[in-house]
Enzyme design. Structure first.
Site, PDB file in Angstrom:
ATOM      1  N   TYR A 198     -28.361 -26.205 -14.188  1.00  0.00           N
ATOM      2  CA  TYR A 198     -29.540 -25.414 -14.697  1.00  0.00           C
ATOM      3  C   TYR A 198     -29.062 -24.312 -15.368  1.00  0.00           C
ATOM      4  O   TYR A 198     -29.299 -24.315 -16.650  1.00  0.00           O
ATOM      5  CB  TYR A 198     -30.527 -25.030 -13.747  1.00  0.00           C
ATOM      6  N   VAL A 228     -40.220 -34.521 -24.847  1.00  0.00           N
ATOM      7  CA  VAL A 228     -39.166 -33.883 -25.612  1.00  0.00           C
ATOM      8  C   VAL A 228     -38.014 -34.259 -25.685  1.00  0.00           C
ATOM      9  O   VAL A 228     -37.110 -33.999 -26.641  1.00  0.00           O
ATOM     10  CB  VAL A 228     -39.303 -32.288 -25.298  1.00  0.00           C
ATOM     11  N   SER A 280     -27.294 -25.349 -18.860  1.00  0.00           N
ATOM     12  CA  SER A 280     -28.376 -25.862 -19.820  1.00  0.00           C
ATOM     13  C   SER A 280     -28.938 -24.642 -20.443  1.00  0.00           C
ATOM     14  O   SER A 280     -29.342 -24.609 -21.807  1.00  0.00           O
ATOM     15  CB  SER A 280     -29.287 -26.524 -19.453  1.00  0.00           C
TER      16      SER A 280
END
Length: 254
Positions: free
Chosen positions: A162, A66, A165
């Site tokens: 994390y 991806v 994001s």
């Protein structure tokens, strides 16, 4: 007045990224059970082959990374070719399920680690939404569900990259719900808490118990429970819901 059209899942196809992960695979299974034709995307060719055999006739698999922009564009070209050739229904749903999680304190977070979190957890879903919305707008109907995280909603020490994001994806979800509504496209998100998947497999029992102490339901969640929430938001049952972030966390108390 704009009407957000939400046909039954059996009327369209659903593209699911991260389909070879725990939550992704559970979402594939639930979507097909509800009658959708699924385009399952992932990097694990063997797992994709297993899914193809298990759900033959109701699934098409695409193997790509991806973070590869060209591969994403090629995937959507293949999706539209399949629609034109009447191999599967028009694209109605998108579930952005691919994700990576890094637990690193600020001082030890490298630029490469930060870039990877953003590339997989934000840039990739964003590009998928760009391309999916173009196809969905043709029939003035569509539903997008992003898998975000309660870490992105609430924050967590040692997980700033994390969290950032996933928070970025939450922001895009809320903004795109407003932007895409005139095209008949709903955009929502599911924010899992501590879920029993490969991303949490490194937690030992002692670490898990510490998490459970902060969860009202006193247990971890399952991939199936997250998938159920994603399919609900994707479906006509949530036809008047857009821009929503649905927690699936057993009521986590920070």
């Amino acid at each position: 007045m704009t009407t957000l059209s939400s046909p039954n899942l059996a009327d369209g196809s659903v593209l699911i990224t991260g389909a070879t992960g725990g939550i992704g695979e559970a979402t594939v299974t639930r979507a097909i059970t509800d009658g959708a034709f699924v385009i399952a995307c992932g990097r694990d060719a063997n797992k994709l082959e297993q899914l193809s055999s298990q759900f033959e006739g109701n699934i098409h698999t695409l193997c790509y990374d991806v973070t590869d922009e060209k591969a994403i564009s090629n995937a959507f070209r293949e999706v539209q070719k399949g629609v034109s050739a009447k191999k599967w229904p028009a694209l109605y749903g998108l579930v952005n399920g691919a994700g990576v999680m890094s637990e690193t304190v600020l001082a030890m977070t490298s630029a490469d680690a930060l870039k990877q979190q953003m590339a997989v957890n934000f840039y990739a879903p964003y590009q998928h939404m760009q391309l999916a919305s173009r196809l969905m707008s043709r029939q003035k109907a569509g539903s997008i569900v992003n898998i975000v995280s309660q870490v992105g909603e609430l924050g967590s020490s040692g997980m700033s990259a994390y969290a950032a994001s996933k928070a970025a994806l939450t922001g895009a979800t809320k903004s795109l719900a407003k932007e895409l509504a005139p095209m008949g496209i709903r955009v929502n998100a599911v924010a899992p808490g501590f879920i029993d998947t490969a991303l949490t497999a490194h937690y030992d029992e002692k670490a898990k118990q510490k998490v459970y102490e902060r969860v009202v339901l006193q247990r971890e969640g399952t991939a199936k429970e997250v998938a159920n929430a994603a399919i609900y938001l994707l479906s006509h049952h949530a036809s008047y819901t857009t821009g929503h972030v649905l927690p699936v966390d057993g009521l986590f108390c920070p």
